[in-house]
Design a protein around this motif. Sequence first.
Motif, short mmCIF file in Angstrom:
data_model
loop_
_atom_site.label_atom_id
_atom_site.label_comp_id
_atom_site.label_asym_id
_atom_site.label_seq_id
_atom_site.Cartn_x
_atom_site.Cartn_y
_atom_site.Cartn_z
N ALA A 165 15.55 -2.36 -7.28
CA ALA A 165 15.07 -3.52 -6.78
C ALA A 165 15.57 -4.98 -7.57
O ALA A 165 15.46 -5.95 -6.99
CB ALA A 165 13.48 -3.46 -7.09
N ARG A 199 20.56 -3.05 -0.06
CA ARG A 199 19.49 -2.07 0.16
C ARG A 199 20.18 -1.34 1.58
O ARG A 199 20.45 -1.70 2.32
CB ARG A 199 17.98 -2.89 0.68
CG ARG A 199 17.45 -3.70 -0.38
CD ARG A 199 16.23 -4.20 -0.35
NE ARG A 199 15.51 -5.10 -1.34
CZ ARG A 199 14.53 -5.54 -1.26
NH1 ARG A 199 13.48 -5.50 -0.34
NH2 ARG A 199 14.00 -6.08 -2.52
N LEU A 207 13.88 1.81 -4.21
CA LEU A 207 14.09 0.45 -5.17
C LEU A 207 13.61 0.79 -6.54
O LEU A 207 13.87 0.13 -7.46
CB LEU A 207 13.31 -0.72 -4.54
CG LEU A 207 13.99 -0.97 -3.07
CD1 LEU A 207 13.22 -2.26 -2.44
CD2 LEU A 207 15.34 -1.41 -3.21
N ASP A 208 12.58 1.85 -6.68
CA ASP A 208 12.10 1.92 -7.96
C ASP A 208 13.08 2.86 -8.75
O ASP A 208 12.68 3.20 -9.95
CB ASP A 208 10.74 2.64 -7.58
CG ASP A 208 9.62 1.70 -7.34
OD1 ASP A 208 10.03 0.59 -7.58
OD2 ASP A 208 8.41 1.97 -6.80
N SER A 211 1.65 -0.84 2.82
CA SER A 211 1.91 0.56 2.62
C SER A 211 2.13 1.08 4.19
O SER A 211 2.90 2.32 4.13
CB SER A 211 1.12 1.20 1.74
OG SER A 211 -0.23 1.17 2.26
N TYR A 257 8.08 1.78 4.56
CA TYR A 257 8.26 0.95 3.54
C TYR A 257 7.98 1.66 2.14
O TYR A 257 8.50 1.27 1.12
CB TYR A 257 7.01 -0.17 4.04
CG TYR A 257 7.12 -1.10 2.54
CD1 TYR A 257 7.81 -2.12 2.10
CD2 TYR A 257 6.03 -0.90 1.49
CE1 TYR A 257 7.77 -3.10 1.24
CE2 TYR A 257 5.86 -1.73 0.38
CZ TYR A 257 6.59 -2.77 0.29
OH TYR A 257 6.45 -3.57 -0.91
N ARG A 258 7.43 2.52 2.29
CA ARG A 258 7.10 3.42 1.31
C ARG A 258 8.53 3.94 0.75
O ARG A 258 8.65 4.10 -0.48
CB ARG A 258 6.02 4.59 1.54
CG ARG A 258 5.76 5.68 0.28
CD ARG A 258 4.75 6.54 0.80
NE ARG A 258 4.53 7.57 -0.16
CZ ARG A 258 3.43 8.67 -0.05
NH1 ARG A 258 2.78 8.67 1.11
NH2 ARG A 258 3.34 9.37 -1.03
N LYS A 302 10.38 1.56 -0.92
CA LYS A 302 9.83 1.36 -2.32
C LYS A 302 10.31 2.13 -3.27
O LYS A 302 10.70 1.99 -4.50
CB LYS A 302 8.49 1.28 -2.41
CG LYS A 302 7.83 0.31 -3.31
CD LYS A 302 6.43 0.30 -3.28
CE LYS A 302 5.79 -0.42 -4.58
NZ LYS A 302 5.99 0.35 -5.88
#
Length: 373
Positions: free
Chosen positions: A35, A41, A22-23, A2, A15-16, A19
């Motif tokens: 995702a 992306r 992607l959620d 993270s 990365y957070r 993420k």
Amino acid sequence: ISGKFCAVKGCHNSYRKLKMFLDQECYEHKPTIRAECKCPRPFKLHKMPSDDEGKRQWLAALNLKCPPRNIHVCSFHFVDRQPSTENPYPELWLGYDRPLRKKRRRRTCPDEAVLRPHENLAYQTEIEQQILLTLMKLKLNLLIEDLAIRFRISVSKVSRIISFWIDTMAAVLKDLIPWLPKETIRATTPEAYKQHYPNVTCILDCSESEVQRPGNLDSRSESYSHYYACNTIKYLVAIAPCGLVMFISAAYGGRCSDKFITCDSGILEYLHPGDEVMVDRGFLIRDLLFERQVNMIIPHFANKTQLTEEKVTCSRRIANVRIHVERAIRRLKVYKVLSQTLPITLMAKIDQILHICAALVNLRGDLICEADN
């Protein structure tokens, strides 16, 4: 994991953040989340290579005072959106203004001035694209970063292409600025000159182009022009009566006088006894031309007494034909590298740029025929 984030100054990709993106639910493939769908992306985080040379290049490119232990860089900072064989290091939007100083490669001059691609470039760009890039810089004066985005190459490679082709084009196109013999000048003299000034050999005038303010105080004072109230370069242009540019001098500081440039540029070597030169009032070079037995045609000065009607008529006739040198200079200023503020990075190439622009101007149609039409 993270804790992954882009190490470039001012970049907030992490990365957070990826993420969280992607959620979310994909708009095109509802109710599938991003995702799981096939949509690309927005970015990826690439880890610094483990070999010593790769680490050194990455750290030099990022220019970080206190680099973190684990360095990741997002795909926005790579030319190919990811580390590739041709562009393995981050080069775009690195968060600082000054580029890193790199050792300049020694370039050997070719034996013959033939148009060919840059042999030292690691990538294969077609020769037409390289010439087009250089001409776009001269004609439109685009930023190097803009040209890098348009041609999808790095900024450093754009600089190397422009530097190489300016030298090569100047060597190839120098024959397009010839000093015409007297017979050719007489045969091509237009009717506007034949009536009152049939023996004119050339028309002289100086022009100035604004340059970026130098940091060196001596260079700043030498290039300061009191007429334009800014830093400029000054150059001498000589055209034939038919409108052909026969001579263009090297660039001088805006502080230099017209007389000094005329004496130092070497144009006096082309003048022979019996020639006639037409100049503006600012050219106080009668003594220089008298030594070479060259006649000077110049408008009359209005001192304390008013000019006679005959002198006024003579000055108007000179102005009517001298205007063509102004039109020739205006053709030069079509190239925005000379009409806009010249960047300080091109000052080392300014003499070659002047010769290239003058040669390209001579490739256009006849100057005075266009006026008649």
